[in-house]
Motif scaffolding. Structure first.
Motif, PDB file in Angstrom:
ATOM      1  N   GLU A 175      19.915 -21.226   0.543  1.00  0.00           N
ATOM      2  CA  GLU A 175      19.199 -21.120  -0.736  1.00  0.00           C
ATOM      3  C   GLU A 175      19.704 -19.864  -1.428  1.00  0.00           C
ATOM      4  O   GLU A 175      19.344 -18.740  -1.051  1.00  0.00           O
ATOM      5  CB  GLU A 175      17.681 -21.055  -0.508  1.00  0.00           C
ATOM      6  N   TYR A 192       1.230 -23.821   0.577  1.00  0.00           N
ATOM      7  CA  TYR A 192       2.101 -24.723  -0.170  1.00  0.00           C
ATOM      8  C   TYR A 192       1.675 -26.153   0.123  1.00  0.00           C
ATOM      9  O   TYR A 192       1.312 -26.476   1.253  1.00  0.00           O
ATOM     10  CB  TYR A 192       3.567 -24.526   0.232  1.00  0.00           C
ATOM     11  N   ILE A 229       3.060 -29.962   0.119  1.00  0.00           N
ATOM     12  CA  ILE A 229       4.365 -30.611   0.100  1.00  0.00           C
ATOM     13  C   ILE A 229       4.303 -32.046   0.629  1.00  0.00           C
ATOM     14  O   ILE A 229       3.325 -32.455   1.257  1.00  0.00           O
ATOM     15  CB  ILE A 229       5.393 -29.833   0.958  1.00  0.00           C
ATOM     16  N   GLY A 287       7.522 -30.515  -3.635  1.00  0.00           N
ATOM     17  CA  GLY A 287       7.079 -29.179  -3.251  1.00  0.00           C
ATOM     18  C   GLY A 287       7.976 -28.475  -2.243  1.00  0.00           C
ATOM     19  O   GLY A 287       7.778 -27.286  -1.965  1.00  0.00           O
ATOM     20  N   ASP A 347      11.219 -27.670  -2.416  1.00  0.00           N
ATOM     21  CA  ASP A 347      12.096 -26.653  -3.008  1.00  0.00           C
ATOM     22  C   ASP A 347      11.377 -25.316  -3.157  1.00  0.00           C
ATOM     23  O   ASP A 347      11.964 -24.253  -2.921  1.00  0.00           O
ATOM     24  CB  ASP A 347      12.627 -27.117  -4.369  1.00  0.00           C
ATOM     25  N   ASP A 348      10.097 -25.364  -3.557  1.00  0.00           N
ATOM     26  CA  ASP A 348       9.316 -24.123  -3.702  1.00  0.00           C
ATOM     27  C   ASP A 348       9.167 -23.431  -2.348  1.00  0.00           C
ATOM     28  O   ASP A 348       9.288 -22.203  -2.247  1.00  0.00           O
ATOM     29  CB  ASP A 348       7.936 -24.420  -4.291  1.00  0.00           C
ATOM     30  N   LEU A 349       8.899 -24.213  -1.312  1.00  0.00           N
ATOM     31  CA  LEU A 349       8.760 -23.649   0.027  1.00  0.00           C
ATOM     32  C   LEU A 349      10.091 -23.059   0.492  1.00  0.00           C
ATOM     33  O   LEU A 349      10.127 -21.974   1.085  1.00  0.00           O
ATOM     34  CB  LEU A 349       8.277 -24.725   1.003  1.00  0.00           C
ATOM     35  N   LYS A 350      11.178 -23.754   0.202  1.00  0.00           N
ATOM     36  CA  LYS A 350      12.503 -23.285   0.603  1.00  0.00           C
ATOM     37  C   LYS A 350      12.822 -21.942  -0.063  1.00  0.00           C
ATOM     38  O   LYS A 350      13.368 -21.030   0.575  1.00  0.00           O
ATOM     39  CB  LYS A 350      13.555 -24.330   0.220  1.00  0.00           C
ATOM     40  N   GLN A 351      12.472 -21.816  -1.337  1.00  0.00           N
ATOM     41  CA  GLN A 351      12.699 -20.547  -2.045  1.00  0.00           C
ATOM     42  C   GLN A 351      11.866 -19.425  -1.435  1.00  0.00           C
ATOM     43  O   GLN A 351      12.329 -18.282  -1.328  1.00  0.00           O
ATOM     44  CB  GLN A 351      12.380 -20.718  -3.536  1.00  0.00           C
ATOM     45  N   ARG A 352      10.652 -19.755  -0.997  1.00  0.00           N
ATOM     46  CA  ARG A 352       9.798 -18.748  -0.353  1.00  0.00           C
ATOM     47  C   ARG A 352      10.395 -18.311   0.982  1.00  0.00           C
ATOM     48  O   ARG A 352      10.387 -17.115   1.325  1.00  0.00           O
ATOM     49  CB  ARG A 352       8.394 -19.307  -0.138  1.00  0.00           C
TER      50      ARG A 352
END
Length: 317
Positions: free
Chosen positions: A56, A168, A170, A177, A179-184
């Motif tokens: 990422e 989160y 997902i 959802g 992608d948001d977790l991956k960014q975190r």
């Protein structure tokens, strides 16, 4: 470490823990974009921490897909649960994945025994997190088709336990959802050079991955008839001069009555398992695969130190 020096690189480990069948393997496969962990209808299909590798931005996230955490009854159970907690303790970021639909169902009259067991396992995990003072990320999975107010109420109820830093929502299956977790997860990786080449998506010995792929096909075909009393060991992996590979595997079952279930009438079931496994291994290895699978009865296979070593589990846990 990669060949190209990048001063902005980050790399670290993220552990995904949860009750059996919470969707951990599906999430790892979604985050990495490749087949790393086996996914079947049966619970407790991940027997060792598979490391999937996700990228990422400038961050490399090494995902530890731990076995499901549940109340252990046998030696193998104890080894798997010990492995799961070990993966969590060594990680830079920990995600506790919960099957939201199953958790809510467990509280109502329509809940199944499996739903209630899953909820009990979740309570065990929360109690352990409280005891260690560890705060983790909560990910509510399988939210497809669920009412938002129901999810928010569940989120609030779990957040009040004090073991979660954030939540989160997902769907590992659809990707909502994720992608948001991956960014975190990427933001939680410490600064440092990448641990693996950019084009590598897993850190699993190929002999082990080959055994896991065959075990997945086994349970896809006979999941109704066969309980969790089977293991697959890759006993030979020989690369041939023509570029092909010969793989020999043994399926271990505990009782003689289980052997014909796997072999099937006229050997058709075992033939199907071998064919499907060979097809996937051919794609994975990008070469011709000659796969030979036999079935052996061994009432004490769960006490085999060699099998524990193959899966990276502690025999004495």
């Amino acid at each position: 470490m990669t060949d190209t020096e990048n001063p902005n690189q980050h790399a670290g480990f993220a552990a995904i823990i949860g009750a059996p069948n919470a969707g951990k393997s599906t999430l790892v496969n979604r985050l990495t974009g490749s087949k790393v962990s086996i996914v079947t209808q049966k619970v407790q299909t991940t027997r060792f921490p598979v490391r999937g590798i996700a990228i990422e931005g400038d961050a490399q996230i090494v995902l530890v897909d731990t076995p499901g955490i549940f109340t252990p009854r046998r030696r193998l159970d104890r080894a798997m649960v010990a492995s799961a907690w070990g993966g969590a303790q060594d990680a830079d970021v920990v995600v506790h994945l919960i099957d939201a639909a199953s958790h809510i169902a467990s509280e109502g009259k329509d809940g199944t025994p499996a739903d209630r067991r899953s909820a009990e396992d979740t309570e065990t995990i929360i109690a352990n997190l409280k005891a260690t003072g560890q705060q983790v990320i909560l990910a509510l999975n399988k939210i497809d088709g669920m009412r938002r107010d129901t999810l928010l109420a569940l989120s609030q109820q779990l957040f009040e336990t004090g073991v979660y830093s954030e939540v989160y929502m997902i769907s590992a299956l659809s990707g909502d959802g994720v992608d948001d977790l991956k960014q975190r997860l990427a933001r939680g990786m410490p600064k440092g050079h990448w641990l693996y080449p950019e084009d590598q998506s897993a850190d699993v010995p190929i002999r082990v991955l080959a055994a896991e792929i065959t075990r997945e096909k086994l349970y896809l075909r006979v999941h109704e008839e066969l309980p969790y009393s089977a293991a697959v060991e890759t006993t030979a992996f020989d690369e041939k001069p023509d570029g092909s590979v010969r793989i020999e595997q043994t399926v271990y079952v505990e009782r003689e009555s289980q052997r014909p279930i796997i072999i099937g009438k006229g050997g058709q079931t075992l033939k199907w398992i071998g064919q499907k496994s060979r097809e996937e291994l051919t794609l994975l290895l990008d070469r011709q695969v000659h796969l030979f699978v036999t079935v052996k009865v061994d009432p004490k296979w769960q006490d085999s130190k060699a099998l524990y070593a193959q899966f990276g589990l502690d025999f004495n846990a």
